[in-house]
Enzyme design. Structure first.
Site, PDB file in Angstrom:
ATOM      1  N   LYS A 155     -19.737   9.916  14.537  1.00 60.96           N
ATOM      2  CA  LYS A 155     -18.317   9.657  14.777  1.00 60.96           C
ATOM      3  C   LYS A 155     -18.097   8.795  16.034  1.00 60.96           C
ATOM      4  O   LYS A 155     -17.128   8.058  16.115  1.00 60.96           O
ATOM      5  CB  LYS A 155     -17.551  10.964  14.931  1.00 60.96           C
ATOM      6  CG  LYS A 155     -17.669  11.952  13.774  1.00 60.96           C
ATOM      7  CD  LYS A 155     -16.921  11.491  12.556  1.00 60.96           C
ATOM      8  CE  LYS A 155     -16.666  12.601  11.528  1.00 60.96           C
ATOM      9  NZ  LYS A 155     -17.856  13.174  10.878  1.00 60.96           N
TER      10      LYS A 155
HETATM   11  C1  LIG Z   1     -18.142  13.532   9.567  1.00 59.19           C
HETATM   12  C2  LIG Z   1     -19.570  13.783   9.265  1.00 59.19           C
HETATM   13  C3  LIG Z   1     -20.130  13.504   7.989  1.00 59.19           C
HETATM   14  C4  LIG Z   1     -19.303  13.035   6.817  1.00 59.19           C
HETATM   15  O1  LIG Z   1     -18.780  11.741   7.003  1.00 59.19           O
HETATM   16  P1  LIG Z   1     -17.541  11.236   6.107  1.00 59.19           P
HETATM   17  O2  LIG Z   1     -17.176   9.909   6.644  1.00 59.19           O
HETATM   18  O3  LIG Z   1     -16.460  12.269   6.294  1.00 59.19           O
HETATM   19  O4  LIG Z   1     -18.009  11.198   4.684  1.00 59.19           O
HETATM   20  C5  LIG Z   1     -21.499  13.694   7.826  1.00 59.19           C
HETATM   21  N1  LIG Z   1     -22.259  14.165   8.839  1.00 59.19           N
HETATM   22  C6  LIG Z   1     -21.752  14.456  10.060  1.00 59.19           C
HETATM   23  C7  LIG Z   1     -22.666  14.990  11.107  1.00 59.19           C
HETATM   24  C8  LIG Z   1     -20.403  14.277  10.325  1.00 59.19           C
HETATM   25  O5  LIG Z   1     -19.903  14.571  11.536  1.00 59.19           O
END
Ligand SMILES: *Cc1c(COP(=O)(O)O)cnc(C)c1O
Length: 470
Positions: free
Chosen positions: A112
């Site tokens: 993120k």
């Molecule tokens: C948010 C997240 C995901 C999923 O990503 P999306 O964009 O919501 O599909 C996968 N792994 C981790 C560690 C995340 O924080």
């Protein structure tokens, strides 16, 4: 660049407006009016460039008319200056043609950060130029909230409210949100589930009077700028393994469909991609949709990969828009059918279009744990549970071993020590940047899962209100 809503009934906006709006007023998601394309020569030219230079090349067409290239370069340089690895998103080879793309070298150890660090700077710039303030409200199952706190803490023009489900996130995730000490950060523990948090946020955004009075803004992956930022690492990884001269495949641990949609954007921009694998945990709505053509949520179950414990993949609407030939009326019909009956069906042509590049596989809890254990045994490499879901799905679907398979590693194992210890019997080393959060003093408020309680809390603390009242 102009942006249009997937539901076709909101005004088209420029990049800066889309950045601040998040969700379109017709309930749809914003998409670029057309796809900018990089030529094979331009893609080949990314080889050997720094992450920052690649990011400027990939992002520039999306912000054209809003941000000049020189300023974009400054912003991007600053956004990626806080990453602990010089490559920002390095590739690690696991097998002859199997690679991990490590996306956890940012301040909060999850992917993120790659989008949120940029988003924080872009939003701050827009607000300062306009001389206004914004109130950001985010629901989080852990990683989004932590990344938002790191990106927005101490920013003058922004108040950040993060809603997380009381007792349902890991202690490390909670501490990353509650120890910032920043006066503009307001962590809120909601006595309910993640879905309750998300429903409260939706209720606040649908209260248009409140939304306008407090300049509400969204930073979850419905915000186009996050998808745009994530497109960059699909290019850098593919080019490092021979693109555009050879194709690569990606396996993406998926929840809200934002990250994997960024891979689809890279494909639309001209990157030769063989396959995009949607890797899901037991919350497998997308795997079922791919198998049956019907999108139909089931109740969420808790897993060792909590950031993917989602049954409503918001960004799937962006893919539907593309699969329907950008027919907004068709998207509206699917979405209103969904609101009425709780499901919708894809047309055969839409299904075939999606199946042309996407495939999906599910990893249950036992398989995920076995993958973590096997990789530790073979390579002494600890993969976090989300990454392990991606590895498991790739192993299930990889029928063409001549194409490099890149699995996105979306979190550092130290964020999920319990699952790692259960699978391998050992604990991951804790990076210094996590240790600081673990040691800090926590401050947060606890509220009932009630939109009016949260509304009152925000009204009391938002400095948008203070400015309006004075
Ligand atoms: C948010 C997240 C995901 C999923 O990503 P999306 O964009 O919501 O599909 C996968 N792994 C981790 C560690 C995340 O924080």
């Amino acid at each position: 660049m102009k942006y249009v809503s997937t539901r076709g009934q909101a005004p088209s906006l420029d990049f800066e407006q889309v950045l601040m709006a998040g969700l379109a007023r017709d309930g749809g998601l914003y998409m670029p009016e057309s796809w900018p394309v990089l030529s094979p020569d331009e893609i080949a030219g990314l080889a050997g460039k720094s992450y920052v230079e690649a990011a400027v090349t990939v992002i520039q067409p999306f912000v054209a008319g809003s941000i000049e290239p020189a300023e974009l370069r400054e912003i991007v340089t600053s956004a990626y200056s806080r990453f602990a690895h010089p490559a920002v998103a390095p590739l690690v080879q696991l097998d002859a043609n199997l690679w991990l793309l490590e996306l956890f070298h940012g301040p909060t150890l999850a992917f993120k950060d790659l989008a949120m660090q940029l988003l924080g700077l872009l939003m701050d710039r827009s607000l300062r130029r306009a001389g206004t303030r914004a109130t950001i409200v985010a629901a989080t199952s852990g990683d989004t909230g932590a990344a938002a706190v790191e990106a927005f803490k101490g920013r003058e023009a922004i108040d950040l409210f993060v809603l997380f489900p009381d007792g349902r996130i890991s202690a490390a995730q909670r501490r990353q949100m509650t120890t910032s000490g920043a006066p503009n950060v307001h962590p809120l523990s909601v006595t309910g589930t993640f879905d309750d948090c998300q429903n409260i946020v939706k209720a606040l955004f649908n209260d248009h009077a409140f939304r306008d009075a407090y300049h509400l803004s969204a930073v979850n992956s419905i915000n186009w700028a996050r998808i745009m930022a994530q497109t960059v690492y699909y290019f850098t990884a593919a080019v490092a393994l021979g693109a555009p001269h050879r194709k690569v495949s990606f396996s993406v641990p998926t929840g809200n469909f934002g990250d994997i949609f960024a891979g689809f954007v890279a494909l639309r921009m001209g990157l030769p991609v063989e396959r995009l694998i949607i890797a899901t945990n037991s919350n497998d709505i997308l795997t079922r949709t791919m198998a049956t053509g019907r999108y139909e949520p089931r109740p969420v179950v808790a897993t060792a990969s909590p950031s993917m414990d989602i049954q409503l993949s918001s960004n799937f609407e962006r893919l539907l828009f593309e699969a329907a030939g950008r027919d907004a009326a068709r998207v509206r019909a699917m979405m209103s059918g969904f609101a009425e009956t709780g499901s919708f069906a894809l047309e055969p042509g839409e299904r075939a279009g999606i199946g042309g590049v996407f495939a999906a596989a599910r990893a249950d809890e036992a398989e995920t744990s076995a993958t973590i254990a096997a990789l530790d045994k073979a390579s002494q490499y600890l993969a976090d549970p989300h990454t392990a879901v991606g590895l498991t799905a790739a192993a299930k679907l990889n029928d063409n071993p001549s194409v490099p398979m890149i699995v996105l590693s979306t979190a550092h194992p130290a964020k999920f020590p319990d699952a790692i210890q259960a699978a391998t019997g050992r604990l991951p080393a804790i990076p210094a940047r996590l240790e600081a959060a673990l040691a800090g003093r926590e401050a947060f408020s606890t509220l009932a899962a009630d939109p009016s309680a949260v509304r009152a809390f925000i009204a009391e603390r938002s400095s948008v209100n203070a400015a309006a009242a004075s």
